[in-house]
Write an enzyme that holds these catalytic residues in place. Structure first.
Site, PDB file in Angstrom:
ATOM      1  N   GLU A  46       0.814  -1.222   0.000  1.00 47.36           N
ATOM      2  CA  GLU A  46       0.000   0.000   0.000  1.00 47.36           C
ATOM      3  C   GLU A  46       0.846   1.270   0.000  1.00 47.36           C
ATOM      4  O   GLU A  46       0.399   2.310  -0.464  1.00 47.36           O
ATOM      5  CB  GLU A  46      -0.964   0.007   1.187  1.00 47.36           C
ATOM      6  CG  GLU A  46      -2.110  -1.007   1.076  1.00 47.36           C
ATOM      7  CD  GLU A  46      -1.736  -2.387   1.584  1.00 47.36           C
ATOM      8  OE1 GLU A  46      -0.544  -2.639   1.889  1.00 47.36           O
ATOM      9  OE2 GLU A  46      -2.652  -3.239   1.688  1.00 47.36           O
ATOM     10  N   PHE A  54     -11.026  -7.618  14.129  1.00 43.67           N
ATOM     11  CA  PHE A  54      -9.940  -8.043  13.248  1.00 43.67           C
ATOM     12  C   PHE A  54      -9.661  -6.963  12.202  1.00 43.67           C
ATOM     13  O   PHE A  54     -10.573  -6.476  11.538  1.00 43.67           O
ATOM     14  CB  PHE A  54     -10.294  -9.372  12.567  1.00 43.67           C
ATOM     15  CG  PHE A  54      -9.238  -9.818  11.594  1.00 43.67           C
ATOM     16  CD1 PHE A  54      -7.973 -10.192  12.052  1.00 43.67           C
ATOM     17  CD2 PHE A  54      -9.484  -9.829  10.232  1.00 43.67           C
ATOM     18  CE1 PHE A  54      -6.986 -10.578  11.166  1.00 43.67           C
ATOM     19  CE2 PHE A  54      -8.501 -10.219   9.342  1.00 43.67           C
ATOM     20  CZ  PHE A  54      -7.248 -10.584   9.805  1.00 43.67           C
ATOM     21  N   GLN A  55      -8.411  -6.611  12.064  1.00 40.07           N
ATOM     22  CA  GLN A  55      -7.943  -5.569  11.129  1.00 40.07           C
ATOM     23  C   GLN A  55      -8.630  -4.228  11.361  1.00 40.07           C
ATOM     24  O   GLN A  55      -8.848  -3.457  10.432  1.00 40.07           O
ATOM     25  CB  GLN A  55      -8.097  -6.018   9.670  1.00 40.07           C
ATOM     26  CG  GLN A  55      -7.127  -7.148   9.315  1.00 40.07           C
ATOM     27  CD  GLN A  55      -7.016  -7.433   7.824  1.00 40.07           C
ATOM     28  OE1 GLN A  55      -7.963  -7.240   7.083  1.00 40.07           O
ATOM     29  NE2 GLN A  55      -5.855  -7.904   7.408  1.00 40.07           N
ATOM     30  N   LYS A 100     -17.339  -1.362   6.251  1.00 33.42           N
ATOM     31  CA  LYS A 100     -17.720  -2.389   5.281  1.00 33.42           C
ATOM     32  C   LYS A 100     -19.232  -2.500   5.120  1.00 33.42           C
ATOM     33  O   LYS A 100     -19.732  -2.650   4.002  1.00 33.42           O
ATOM     34  CB  LYS A 100     -17.151  -3.742   5.743  1.00 33.42           C
ATOM     35  CG  LYS A 100     -17.394  -4.861   4.759  1.00 33.42           C
ATOM     36  CD  LYS A 100     -16.733  -6.166   5.197  1.00 33.42           C
ATOM     37  CE  LYS A 100     -16.885  -7.206   4.084  1.00 33.42           C
ATOM     38  NZ  LYS A 100     -16.189  -8.458   4.423  1.00 33.42           N
ATOM     39  N   MET A 142      23.733   9.371   1.742  1.00 34.57           N
ATOM     40  CA  MET A 142      23.677  10.676   2.378  1.00 34.57           C
ATOM     41  C   MET A 142      23.977  10.568   3.878  1.00 34.57           C
ATOM     42  O   MET A 142      24.646  11.430   4.455  1.00 34.57           O
ATOM     43  CB  MET A 142      22.294  11.310   2.157  1.00 34.57           C
ATOM     44  CG  MET A 142      22.170  12.731   2.672  1.00 34.57           C
ATOM     45  SD  MET A 142      23.321  13.854   1.843  1.00 34.57           S
ATOM     46  CE  MET A 142      22.305  14.416   0.465  1.00 34.57           C
TER      47      MET A 142
END
Lengths: 567, 167
Positions: A54, A116-117, A166, A474
């Site tokens: 993502e 969940f999630q 959802k 760097m």
């Protein structure tokens, strides 16, 4: 009731995206956002690009927005899907990029139960978005998406996240896209205060050593032509910020580079010697000012910015003009007098000639600056350049000058390593007919190289040039200069074979170790009809110069390596 | 219990904001992440439906209050921001102060309370709860005096402020 307009929440999202002229979406499905994905086949005009992580979706959507001027759109599912977007959202926020992230959330009945999630993504992204929403009613989806695009793309652009549970995506509702919206707390200023223009004109009239410092606002507001006319009419030299690069032609006689920590020595010196700085669409980032109390103290400042909170935030300003850069410049062009600054231009030409920052050092070794210079010459300076963050980014900005509009796409404020590959992906999708080169560091490349799979799958003809020095370059440079060469955790022991790696993804790849092979490899890549990766194994301890150490001043500028440093 | 003794310049900013979940969070998050110091923040319903009014007492000079005002204004849920520090305003805060008391000290406390036009709203054998309303200075002065008897708990609402109408 008209049956035609009954849609479920997911269809309402898609209908709304079509109303906003969305063509491309970068994302990954998952449980909570699945209902939205399942209706995508009904909307073939919404082309979804399945990324591999993502973060890649957010960076690609961000680069797409920078490349096209349209809002970029990213989809992600709840929990880890959304948290993976965070780096990309923060990048868009820092660089004022219109990004709309649409995220699936767990169903309303279980919000707040550690389902969940489940992650509180509106809470997490609250400080790194321009605004965000958690939609709690199906009837609010369309108006929220309309507001999200409006907020993301107007005023000072920025990312907006819309989190949708959802069960709302599954619930039936009525699709009715609002014609207009009224957000009482959001009224971006589109007018220009003419009193301020008058004051600015007076300062311009009085000035004998003026400089325009032009930033990202020129590109965002499409003020390229206005910048050019204004500079030419008043004969004022133009210096760009990093994000402002490719807003003014580098081959123009009034162009004098870019300043800051690794900018051209002459640009810094010119800013320091000016008596008037006309800053347009920029925000006096610390990478430009160094110590703000000692920054360009001999000049008065006119500051044009759409965001009132940027005025006076870092640097005291004599004349603030809170406006869109294009509109403000238009007013300035008509109000300001035609002027000549022959003496000043002669003076700064002398500075430029005495400080030839961009001269490459003579060596047979393969140095990254040489690679980028060749890349510039062989692509005629016309490629879209997408970079990561670090040494290679600075070298790209120094040695790949742009004459055309909007050609450099780079993570400035956030400094997000790993931008180079997904950024190139987004830029190529947004501008399919132009050649996109990703100038990558080996460190940043390894952060998001999974998007090679997306590039290969979509047959995007992106060219990737890795400046492979085997270091987090760097950081190593800072360790060399400020930590007695104590290279803690900056050297990679065990870099993968990038050529084999690219080939494993189905991408043509080459390795270049010798200076004599550079041109051939770049030409091969340019003529190859598909993605190419070139692993340039460059000098490992090359430093970026000039350098103004963090928080210091132009007087502390290290213009070139000390003699013992040259190996 | 110690009370901050150092004197700081303070400014009063009021704002009209959406009365929606999370709005206060947006405001305090912005103040926190930009490192602004606030002395108090009070929020409640306004005269307009769906809008709340908040009063922030900010520590710092003109530059800081200008930044706070602009940053507040940038929040989409903030409708209007006003720095009323330089205007003629009335400001009030409500404090509940629980102070230790004995039969010997009770009458002295009652006297103090009446001088400050505060109210006693609860009395027990060992303590008294006082309700005081006033501006910042008045409540601080009362609190300083009550400190001698032993304050066990203080609860303050934060300052609210309003412009006086010009005649």
């Amino acid at each position: 009731m008209n049956k035609e307009i009954i849609k479920n929440g997911s269809q309402i999202v898609c209908e709304s995206l079509l109303k906003e002229n969305v063509e491309h979406i970068f994302g990954i499905p998952g449980g909570a956002i699945l209902p939205l994905y399942q209706v995508l086949p009904e909307y073939p005009d919404l082309k979804h690009i399945l990324v591999r992580h993502e973060q890649g979706a957010a960076h690609a959507a961000d680069a797409y927005a920078r490349a096209t001027g349209k809002a970029g759109v990213a989809f992600a599912t709840s929990g880890p899907g959304t948290t993976n977007l965070v780096t990309g959202i923060a990048t868009a926020q820092m660089d004022s990029v219109p990004l709309v992230a649409i995220t699936g959330q767990v169903g309303r009945p279980v919000i707040g139960t550690d389902a969940f999630q489940e992650t509180d993504i509106t809470g997490i992204t609250l400080p790194i978005t321009k605004h965000n929403y958690l939609v709690m009613e199906t009837k609010d989806i369309a108006s929220t998406i309309k507001e999200a695009f409006h907020i993301a793309t107007t005023g000072r652009p920025g990312p907006v996240l819309v989190d949708i549970p959802k069960d709302i995506l599954q619930e039936d509702g009525i699709f009715e896209y609002p014609e207009s919206i009224n957000i009482p707390g959001y009224k971006p200023n589109n007018s220009v205060n003419l009193k301020q223009i008058k004051k600015a004109t007076k300062l311009i009239q009085e000035s004998s050593r003026p400089v325009i410092l032009a930033g990202h606002g020129i590109k965002i507001s499409n003020a390229y032509d206005e910048l050019l006319s204004f500079a030419e009419k008043c004969q004022i030299p133009v210096i760009n910020t990093l994000l402002g690069l490719s807003s003014f032609p580098a081959n123009h006689y009034l162009y004098y580079g870019w300043p800051g920590m690794h900018g051209m020595a002459y640009s810094n010196l010119i800013l320091d010697q000016a008596d008037l700085i006309i800053a347009v669409g920029m925000r006096f980032d610390d990478r430009i000012t160094g110590n703000p109390e000692k920054f360009a103290t001999s000049s008065k400042k006119i500051h044009i910015d759409i965001d009132a909170s940027e005025v006076g935030k870092i640097i005291p300003v004599e004349v603030p003009i809170v406006a869109n850069a294009k509109n403000a410049l238009k007013e300035l062009i008509s109000a300001a007098p035609e002027k000549e600054h022959t003496e000043w231009l002669t003076q700064i030409d002398r500075i430029k000639n005495n400080h030839p920052t961009l001269k490459l050092r003579e060596t047979d070794k393969l140095i990254p600056q040489y690679v980028i210079k060749q890349l510039h010459d062989l692509t005629k300076g016309q490629a879209i350049i997408v970079t990561g963050v670090g040494q290679h980014q600075m070298w790209a900005a120094q040695h790949y000058p742009f004459n055309d509009k909007n050609k450099l796409i780079t993570s400035g404020g956030a400094g997000a390593m790993g931008y180079e590959v997904p950024g190139a992906l987004g830029a190529q999708v947004g501008r399919p007919n132009e050649m996109v080169w990703s100038i990558a560091g080996d460190g940043g490349f390894m952060m998001t190289m999974s998007e090679l799979a997306t590039i290969a799958e979509n047959r995007l003809p992106i060219k990737i040039a890795i400046m492979n020095n085997g270091f987090l370059g760097m950081v190593r440079q800072w360790q060399e200069l400020f930590y007695e060469k104590s290279y803690v955790s900056t050297q990679y022991n065990g870099i993968p074979d990038f050529v084999k790696l690219a080939e494993a993804f189905g991408i043509k790849a080459m390795r270049v170790k010798d200076k004599t092979q550079v041109k051939g490899a770049i030409n091969d890549a340019v003529t190859h009809d598909g993605p190419v990766l070139i692993d340039f194994v460059v000098e490992s301890e090359e430093n970026v110069y000039p350098m103004i150490p963090s928080g210091q001043t132009v007087q502390d500028m290290m213009e070139e390596p000390s003699s013992q440093e040259i190996k | 219990m110690t009370i901050k003794k150092h004197k700081l310049e303070t400014r009063t900013v009021t704002a009209l904001v959406n009365d929606k979940p999370g709005v206060l969070n947006r405001i305090t998050s912005m103040l926190r992440r930009r490192g602004f110091n606030i002395q108090s923040l009070a929020v409640g319903h306004s005269e307009i439906e769906d809008l709340s009014r908040l009063t922030v007492i900010v520590e710092g000079g003109d530059d800081i209050v200008e930044q706070i005002t602009k940053q507040l204004h940038k929040l989409i849920d903030v409708i209007k921001v006003t720095d009323i520090s330089d205007e003629s305003i009335v400001s009030r805060e409500l404090a509940l102060i629980k102070v230790k008391s004995t039969p010997e000290t009770r009458s002295e406390i009652v006297q103090l309370v009446s001088i400050y036009r505060a109210k006693i709203i609860d009395v027990s054998s060992k303590s008294i709860i006082i309700e005081a309303t006033g501006d910042y200075q008045k409540i601080k002065a009362l609190q300083d005096l009550l400190e001698n008897f032993g304050i066990t708990e203080v609860m303050r609402t934060g300052m609210i402020a309003m412009n006086r109408e010009k005649n």
